[in-house]
Enzyme design. Structure first.
Site, PDB file in Angstrom:
ATOM      1  N   ASP A 166     -17.197   7.200  -2.331  1.00 19.30           N
ATOM      2  CA  ASP A 166     -15.961   7.067  -1.545  1.00 19.30           C
ATOM      3  C   ASP A 166     -15.640   8.445  -0.957  1.00 19.30           C
ATOM      4  O   ASP A 166     -16.224   9.461  -1.362  1.00 19.30           O
ATOM      5  CB  ASP A 166     -14.822   6.555  -2.455  1.00 19.30           C
ATOM      6  CG  ASP A 166     -13.509   6.360  -1.704  1.00 19.30           C
ATOM      7  OD1 ASP A 166     -13.543   6.192  -0.467  1.00 19.30           O
ATOM      8  OD2 ASP A 166     -12.433   6.391  -2.346  1.00 19.30           O
ATOM      9  N   ARG A 204     -14.004  -8.627   0.610  1.00 19.29           N
ATOM     10  CA  ARG A 204     -12.570  -8.398   0.368  1.00 19.29           C
ATOM     11  C   ARG A 204     -11.781  -9.658   0.709  1.00 19.29           C
ATOM     12  O   ARG A 204     -10.874 -10.072  -0.001  1.00 19.29           O
ATOM     13  CB  ARG A 204     -12.048  -7.237   1.237  1.00 19.29           C
ATOM     14  CG  ARG A 204     -12.609  -5.865   0.922  1.00 19.29           C
ATOM     15  CD  ARG A 204     -12.070  -5.307  -0.379  1.00 19.29           C
ATOM     16  NE  ARG A 204     -10.629  -5.224  -0.419  1.00 19.29           N
ATOM     17  CZ  ARG A 204      -9.904  -4.226   0.097  1.00 19.29           C
ATOM     18  NH1 ARG A 204     -10.503  -3.198   0.657  1.00 19.29           N
ATOM     19  NH2 ARG A 204      -8.581  -4.231   0.016  1.00 19.29           N
ATOM     20  N   ARG A 213       0.880  -1.180   0.000  1.00 20.71           N
ATOM     21  CA  ARG A 213       0.000   0.000   0.000  1.00 20.71           C
ATOM     22  C   ARG A 213       0.907   1.217   0.000  1.00 20.71           C
ATOM     23  O   ARG A 213       1.688   1.408   0.939  1.00 20.71           O
ATOM     24  CB  ARG A 213      -0.913  -0.028   1.231  1.00 20.71           C
ATOM     25  CG  ARG A 213      -1.663   1.260   1.444  1.00 20.71           C
ATOM     26  CD  ARG A 213      -2.801   1.145   2.406  1.00 20.71           C
ATOM     27  NE  ARG A 213      -3.944   0.503   1.788  1.00 20.71           N
ATOM     28  CZ  ARG A 213      -5.209   0.643   2.205  1.00 20.71           C
ATOM     29  NH1 ARG A 213      -5.486   1.405   3.234  1.00 20.71           N
ATOM     30  NH2 ARG A 213      -6.192   0.017   1.584  1.00 20.71           N
ATOM     31  N   HIS A 234      -6.985   0.931  -6.953  1.00 20.04           N
ATOM     32  CA  HIS A 234      -7.221   0.043  -5.803  1.00 20.04           C
ATOM     33  C   HIS A 234      -7.840  -1.245  -6.360  1.00 20.04           C
ATOM     34  O   HIS A 234      -9.034  -1.506  -6.184  1.00 20.04           O
ATOM     35  CB  HIS A 234      -8.151   0.745  -4.811  1.00 20.04           C
ATOM     36  CG  HIS A 234      -8.191   0.142  -3.446  1.00 20.04           C
ATOM     37  ND1 HIS A 234      -7.415  -0.942  -3.077  1.00 20.04           N
ATOM     38  CD2 HIS A 234      -8.918   0.474  -2.333  1.00 20.04           C
ATOM     39  CE1 HIS A 234      -7.667  -1.234  -1.807  1.00 20.04           C
ATOM     40  NE2 HIS A 234      -8.571  -0.400  -1.335  1.00 20.04           N
ATOM     41  N   CYS A 261     -16.532   1.824  -0.270  1.00 16.39           N
ATOM     42  CA  CYS A 261     -15.389   0.951   0.022  1.00 16.39           C
ATOM     43  C   CYS A 261     -14.967   1.025   1.477  1.00 16.39           C
ATOM     44  O   CYS A 261     -14.303   0.124   1.973  1.00 16.39           O
ATOM     45  CB  CYS A 261     -14.224   1.315  -0.892  1.00 16.39           C
ATOM     46  SG  CYS A 261     -13.652   2.998  -0.650  1.00 16.39           S
ATOM     47  N   GLN A 321      -9.915  -3.851  -4.221  1.00 15.28           N
ATOM     48  CA  GLN A 321     -11.229  -3.312  -3.868  1.00 15.28           C
ATOM     49  C   GLN A 321     -12.213  -3.522  -5.020  1.00 15.28           C
ATOM     50  O   GLN A 321     -13.323  -4.023  -4.832  1.00 15.28           O
ATOM     51  CB  GLN A 321     -11.088  -1.803  -3.568  1.00 15.28           C
ATOM     52  CG  GLN A 321     -12.386  -1.134  -3.173  1.00 15.28           C
ATOM     53  CD  GLN A 321     -12.869  -1.587  -1.810  1.00 15.28           C
ATOM     54  OE1 GLN A 321     -12.158  -1.502  -0.831  1.00 15.28           O
ATOM     55  NE2 GLN A 321     -14.097  -2.077  -1.738  1.00 15.28           N
TER      56      GLN A 321
HETATM   57  N1   CP Z   1     -11.451  -0.127   1.629  1.00 15.05           N
HETATM   58  C1   CP Z   1     -10.209  -0.244   2.137  1.00 15.05           C
HETATM   59  O1   CP Z   1      -9.238  -0.476   1.429  1.00 15.05           O
HETATM   60  O2   CP Z   1     -10.147  -0.092   3.487  1.00 15.05           O
HETATM   61  P1   CP Z   1      -8.808   0.096   4.339  1.00 15.05           P
HETATM   62  O3   CP Z   1      -8.192   1.392   3.900  1.00 15.05           O
HETATM   63  O4   CP Z   1      -9.264   0.132   5.763  1.00 15.05           O
HETATM   64  O5   CP Z   1      -7.896  -1.044   4.059  1.00 15.05           O
HETATM   65  N1  NVA Z   2      -9.842   6.785  -1.824  1.00 13.09           N
HETATM   66  C1  NVA Z   2      -9.524   6.318  -0.511  1.00 13.09           C
HETATM   67  C2  NVA Z   2      -9.770   4.864  -0.383  1.00 13.09           C
HETATM   68  C3  NVA Z   2      -9.505   4.279   0.973  1.00 13.09           C
HETATM   69  C4  NVA Z   2      -9.750   2.798   1.013  1.00 13.09           C
HETATM   70  C5  NVA Z   2      -8.085   6.665  -0.180  1.00 13.09           C
HETATM   71  O1  NVA Z   2      -7.217   6.479  -1.053  1.00 13.09           O
HETATM   72  O2  NVA Z   2      -7.813   7.125   0.929  1.00 13.09           O
END
Ligand code: CP
Ligand code: NVA
Length: 304
Positions: free
Chosen positions: A223, A290, A101, A128, A263, A131
Site C-alpha cells: 500500500d 470491493r 470515511r 480499513h 488496495c 478493504q
Molecule cells: N482502496 C480504497 O479504499 O480506494 P479509495 O480510497 O479510492 O476508496
Molecule cells: N493507506 C491508504 C489507503 C487508501 C485506500 C490511506 O489511508 O490513504
C-alpha cells in the site's frame, strides 16, 4: 439491536464466512430480481477522497434497488460545523445506514455510538475493514482455500495492514510482514491478531528485510507509503521506505507464482513499480471485489 462494522473484530469467523459466501453468489448474479432495498437510503459521509469505496458502495446500492446520498467533506464538515454526535443523531433520523470515511478513528466510533442506524467504516486512520474483507475474498477466489496460504505485506504498518492482519487471522491465512523500524502495525491490533491466528493455527511473522518476508509467499501485498492525512511526513517517509518497494527484484525473491495485491490508489515509482501491470497482478479483480463483498455486507447489516 443495530450492528456496526467499525473494525474486522466486529465480525466473528462465522459471520465473515457467511459474507464471503454471499459475495460469491452476488458476483455471479449482481442484479437481484427482487430489489430488496427499495426505499432504503445509505449516506456516504466522506471526509477524504475516494474512488473505489465510494463507487462500489454506490453501485452496490443501485443494484439492490436502494438510494445513496454522497456527502463530501464540503457538505457536512463533521466536527467543525457541528459535533460528530449531532451529525450521527440527525443523519440517522433520515437514512437506513451510514458509510463513513474519516481522519480520526474516534470519529467513526462516535458516529456509531450516537447513530440509531448501522455505521460501516469506509476507512479511518486506524483501519480499513471493508478493504480487508474484500481482500480475503480475493485470496479465496484465487487460491480456492485459506489453508497453508501466506500473504506477505511489504511497506507501511498502516490502516490497510491493521485490518488485513485481523481478517487473515480470523480465517487462518498466514502473514509475513516487512516494515521499517518505527512503522510497525498498531500494537493492540497486532497482539489481538496474533492471538486469533494462534487459535486458527496460522502464523504472523514480522521482518525487517522484505526479501525474507516474501520468500515462499503466495501473495505480495503493498500500500502507499504516505496515507491520506500524512502528507506533511511525505519526504521522511519516502526516505524511510526506500528499501521496501515492491519491484521485479523483490518479486524474484517471492518466486514466479507469487501474485501481487494493492488496495489502490498505487504510486508507481514509490511503493511499487510497473510490476503491478504484469501478469501476476490481481489488483483490478481485488478492486472489483470491493463491490461484491460490500453488497453482501449491506445485505447482512441493513436488511432489517
Ligand atoms: N482502496 C480504497 O479504499 O480506494 P479509495 O480510497 O479510492 O476508496
Ligand atoms: N493507506 C491508504 C489507503 C487508501 C485506500 C490511506 O489511508 O490513504
Amino acid at each position: 439491536m443495530k450492528k456496526d462494522l467499525i473494525t474486522v473484530e466486529d465480525l466473528n469467523a462465522k459471520e465473515i464466512m457467511d459474507i464471503l459466501r454471499l459475495a460469491k453468489k452476488l458476483k455471479k448474479r449482481p442484479l437481484l430480481k427482487n430489489k430488496v432495498f427499495k426505499d432504503k437510503t445509505l449516506a456516504l459521509l466522506f471526509q477524504k477522497p475516494s474512488n473505489r469505496t465510494r463507487i462500489s458502495f454506490e453501485v452496490a446500492m443501485v443494484h439492490l434497488g436502494g438510494y445513496v446520498l454522497y456527502l463530501s467533506p464540503r457538505e457536512i464538515k463533521m466536527g467543525t460545523r457541528e459535533p460528530v454526535k449531532d451529525v450521527a443523531r440527525v443523519v440517522s433520523r433520515y437514512v437506513d445506514g451510514i458509510v463513513a470515511r474519516v481522519f480520526s478513528h474516534e470519529d467513526v466510533k462516535d458516529l456509531a455510538k450516537y447513530s440509531d442506524v448501522p455505521v460501516i467504516n469506509g476507512l479511518s486512520d486506524l483501519v480499513h475493514p471493508c478493504q480487508a474483507l474484500s481482500d480475503i475474498f480475493t485470496v479465496l477466489e484465487k487460491k480456492k482455500t485459506f489453508k497453508n496460504v501466506t500473504v506477505a505485506y511489504v511497506g507501511d504498518g498502516n490502516n490497510v495492514l491493521n485490518s488485513l492482519l485481523l481478517a487473515c487471522a480470523k480465517v487462518g491465512i498466514n502473514m509475513k510482514v516487512a516494515v521499517p523500524e518505527g512503522y510497525r502495525p498498531e500494537k493492540d491490533i497486532l497482539n489481538k491478531a496474533e492471538k486469533i491466528a494462534k487459535k486458527k493455527k496460522a502464523s504472523i511473522e514480522i521482518f525487517g528485510d522484505p526479501h525474507k518476508a516474501v520468500k515462499g509467499s503466495d501473495i505480495v501485498y503493498t500500500d502507499v507509503w504516505v496515507s491520506m492525512g500524512q502528507e506533511e511526513e511525505r519526504e521522511k517517509r519516502l526516505q524511510d521506505f526506500r528499501a521496501f518497494q515492491v519491484n521485479e527484484e523483490l518479486m524474484k525473491s517471492a518466486g514466479s507464482g507469487a501474485m501481487i495485491m494493492h488496495c489502490l490508489p498505487a504510486h508507481r515509482g514509490e511503493e511499487v513499480t510497473d510490476v503491478i501491470d504484469g501478469k501476476n497482478s490481481i489488483i483490478y479483480d481485488q478492486a472489483e471485489n470491493r463491490m461484491h463483498v460490500q453488497k453482501a455486507i449491506l445485505l447482512r447489516m441493513l436488511a432489517k
